[in-house]
Enzyme design. Structure first.
Site, PDB file in Angstrom:
ATOM      1  N   SER A   1      16.096 -12.251  -9.447  1.00 17.09           N
ATOM      2  CA  SER A   1      17.070 -12.511 -10.503  1.00 17.09           C
ATOM      3  C   SER A   1      16.964 -13.967 -10.948  1.00 17.09           C
ATOM      4  CB  SER A   1      18.472 -12.219  -9.957  1.00 17.09           C
ATOM      5  OG  SER A   1      19.442 -12.545 -10.923  1.00 17.09           O
TER       6      SER A   1
ATOM      7  N   HIS B   1      19.322 -16.039 -12.572  1.00 17.98           N
ATOM      8  CA  HIS B   1      20.426 -17.015 -12.576  1.00 17.98           C
ATOM      9  C   HIS B   1      20.701 -17.645 -11.220  1.00 17.98           C
ATOM     10  CE1 HIS B   1      24.018 -14.597 -11.045  1.00 17.98           C
ATOM     11  NE2 HIS B   1      23.107 -13.648 -11.179  1.00 17.98           N
TER      12      HIS B   1
ATOM     13  N   CYS C   1      37.993 -10.995  -3.011  1.00 18.73           N
ATOM     14  CA  CYS C   1      39.204 -11.037  -3.814  1.00 18.73           C
ATOM     15  C   CYS C   1      38.883 -10.876  -5.294  1.00 18.73           C
ATOM     16  CB  CYS C   1      39.904 -12.366  -3.581  1.00 18.73           C
ATOM     17  SG  CYS C   1      41.290 -12.675  -4.644  1.00 18.73           S
TER      18      CYS C   1
HETATM   19  N1  PLP Z   1      21.301  -8.944  -4.649  1.00 13.87           N
HETATM   20  C1  PLP Z   1      21.775 -10.032  -4.020  1.00 13.87           C
HETATM   21  C2  PLP Z   1      21.364 -10.304  -2.618  1.00 13.87           C
HETATM   22  C3  PLP Z   1      22.632 -10.904  -4.685  1.00 13.87           C
HETATM   23  O1  PLP Z   1      23.102 -11.984  -4.057  1.00 13.87           O
HETATM   24  C4  PLP Z   1      22.991 -10.610  -6.030  1.00 13.87           C
HETATM   25  C5  PLP Z   1      23.939 -11.489  -6.753  1.00 13.87           C
HETATM   26  O2  PLP Z   1      24.795 -12.130  -6.186  1.00 13.87           O
HETATM   27  C6  PLP Z   1      22.454  -9.462  -6.637  1.00 13.87           C
HETATM   28  C7  PLP Z   1      21.617  -8.656  -5.907  1.00 13.87           C
HETATM   29  C8  PLP Z   1      22.792  -9.105  -8.045  1.00 13.87           C
HETATM   30  O3  PLP Z   1      22.053  -9.890  -8.942  1.00 13.87           O
HETATM   31  P1  PLP Z   1      22.527 -10.085 -10.465  1.00 13.87           P
HETATM   32  O4  PLP Z   1      23.715 -10.978 -10.435  1.00 13.87           O
HETATM   33  O5  PLP Z   1      21.342 -10.709 -11.140  1.00 13.87           O
HETATM   34  O6  PLP Z   1      22.818  -8.729 -11.000  1.00 13.87           O
END
Ligand code: PLP
Length: 389
Positions: A199, A201, A326
């Site tokens: 991902s 961001h 939360c």
């Molecule tokens: N997988 C993990 C381990 C994550 O920490 C996150 C986001 O916090 C995601 C998947 C989801 O990613 P996205 O926010 O790009 O949908």
């Protein structure tokens, strides 16, 4: 007020170099990459360059990278796509108790729809046992999904060992690498990974963009049908500025990872020590040293609520996150901390600090100075603490 951001596992600021590049693709090169004219060709070229940049960071070939809307969609595509493509070979799926909800809830959905699910436990440090994976495998197992590093406690999983076992058995191996990308070395070939979620961001790229690595030759079914973009794996006009920004963020992460990690580890360990030395009745959640993400600190502070800690920190400009979900509308304690054997009470008092590129030693000193005062104040009001006294 001076603000200190220590929630980089939730999201990161966009790197200025990345932001500058993205703006160009909003304002100047705004064509649709599927268009044959100049406008389209310029963007198409940049999207393909981004594909190379993402591939390079994980040891893949560009043709094995499929852009999506982020980690959640990539996890869904990997898991549901495998179930749909291989469901006739078997119905058994394996995952772990500490996965992100994007993985866990997708598996739970499949379990309600004719699939058999094994959820592996973790030890008190939040790490799975490879032997448990071996024992869980059945002749009808079609997919094993294990995250590289946990988003809450930073525990790093034995991915290479599991990859070897899965490959030997002919079972597809999916890894959610959302938290480890750009922080830990990833080589999908060496680690025998078939499907890898990343991902943008979390690595100083824009939000709403990610990718799924699909090893060449592995067939999974798409979830979204339409204009045949991304070789029919993910239809829909590409988020070109986002993808191009993600590519740049990957390039920068690759260049900076080693240097950055040295600083992050130093700040992480300083913060852990500062908290443990200055606050009584505190427990570190997750492992120490190399078994932990370089930027993660997670502690349970007994006799106080994580949410109260968060709000008090926020009032003095410090942004962190807590172990109870939360924000998602429930006050249930984190499934990760419970899986590691923490009681509900202890899990409720947990706090995560996730460090990033801009954090300084001075900022960490401020947290070490301010947190004990907040804890003392909250404990003074806590009937639980007074009883324990
Ligand atoms: N997988 C993990 C381990 C994550 O920490 C996150 C986001 O916090 C995601 C998947 C989801 O990613 P996205 O926010 O790009 O949908």
């Amino acid at each position: 007020m001076r603000r200190i951001y220590l929630d980089h596992s939730a999201t990161t600021p966009v790197d200025p170099e990345v932001a500058e590049l993205i703006m160009k693709y909003y304002l100047e090169y705004y064509g649709n990459p599927s268009s044959v004219h100049f406008y389209g060709r310029q963007v198409k070229k940049a999207v393909e360059e981004a594909r190379e940049q993402v591939a390079q960071l994980i040891g893949a070939q560009p043709g094995e990278i499929f852009f999506t809307s982020g980690g959640t969609e990539s996890d869904n595509l990997a898991i549901q796509g495998t179930a749909r493509a291989r469901g006739n070979r078997g119905k058994h799926l394996i995952t772990t108790a500490i996965e992100h909800h994007a993985v866990l809830d997708t598996f739970k959905y499949l379990a309600k729809n004719g699939y058999d699910l094994t959820i592996l436990p973790v030890d008190e440090e939040g790490i799975i046992n490879v032997e448990d994976v071996v024992k869980a495998i059945r002749p009808d197992t079609i997919l094993i999904s294990v995250m590289h590093a946990n988003n809450e406690v930073g525990s790093i999983q034995p991915i290479s060992e599991i990859g070897k076992i899965a490959r030997e058995k002919g079972i597809l191996f999916h890894v959610d690498a959302v938290q480890s990308l750009g922080k830990l070395p990833i080589d999908v070939v060496e680690m025998n990974i078939d499907l890898l979620t990343v991902s943008s961001h979390k690595i100083y790229g824009p939000k709403g963009v990610g990718a799924l690595y699909v090893r060449r030759g592995v067939k999974i079914s798409p979830l979204v049908f339409g204009g045949s973009q991304e070789k029919k794996m993910r239809s829909g006009t590409e988020n070109a500025p986002g993808i191009i920004g993600f590519g740049k963020a990957c390039e920068l992460a690759g260049l900076r990872m080693n240097e950055e990690n040295k600083v992050l580890r130093h700040l992480r360990d300083k913060l852990i020590k500062g908290i443990m030395d200055n606050i009584p009745s505190v427990k570190l959640n997750g492992p120490l040293g190399d078994k932990r993400l370089p930027n993660n600190v997670n502690v349970s502070i007994n006799f106080v609520e994580g949410e109260s800690l968060l709000l008090s920190l926020d009032m003095i400009g410090i942004a962190a996150s807590s172990g109870s979900a939360c924000t998602s509308g429930s006050l249930d304690p984190s499934h990760v901390l419970l899986a590691m054997g923490l009681s509900h009470e202890v899990a409720h008092g947990s706090l995560r600090f996730s460090l990033g590129r801009q954090n300084t030693e001075e900022e960490i000193d401020i947290v070490i100075q301010e947190l004990p005062k907040i804890v003392e104040r909250l404990r003074a009001m806590s009937p639980l603490y007074n009883k324990a006294d």
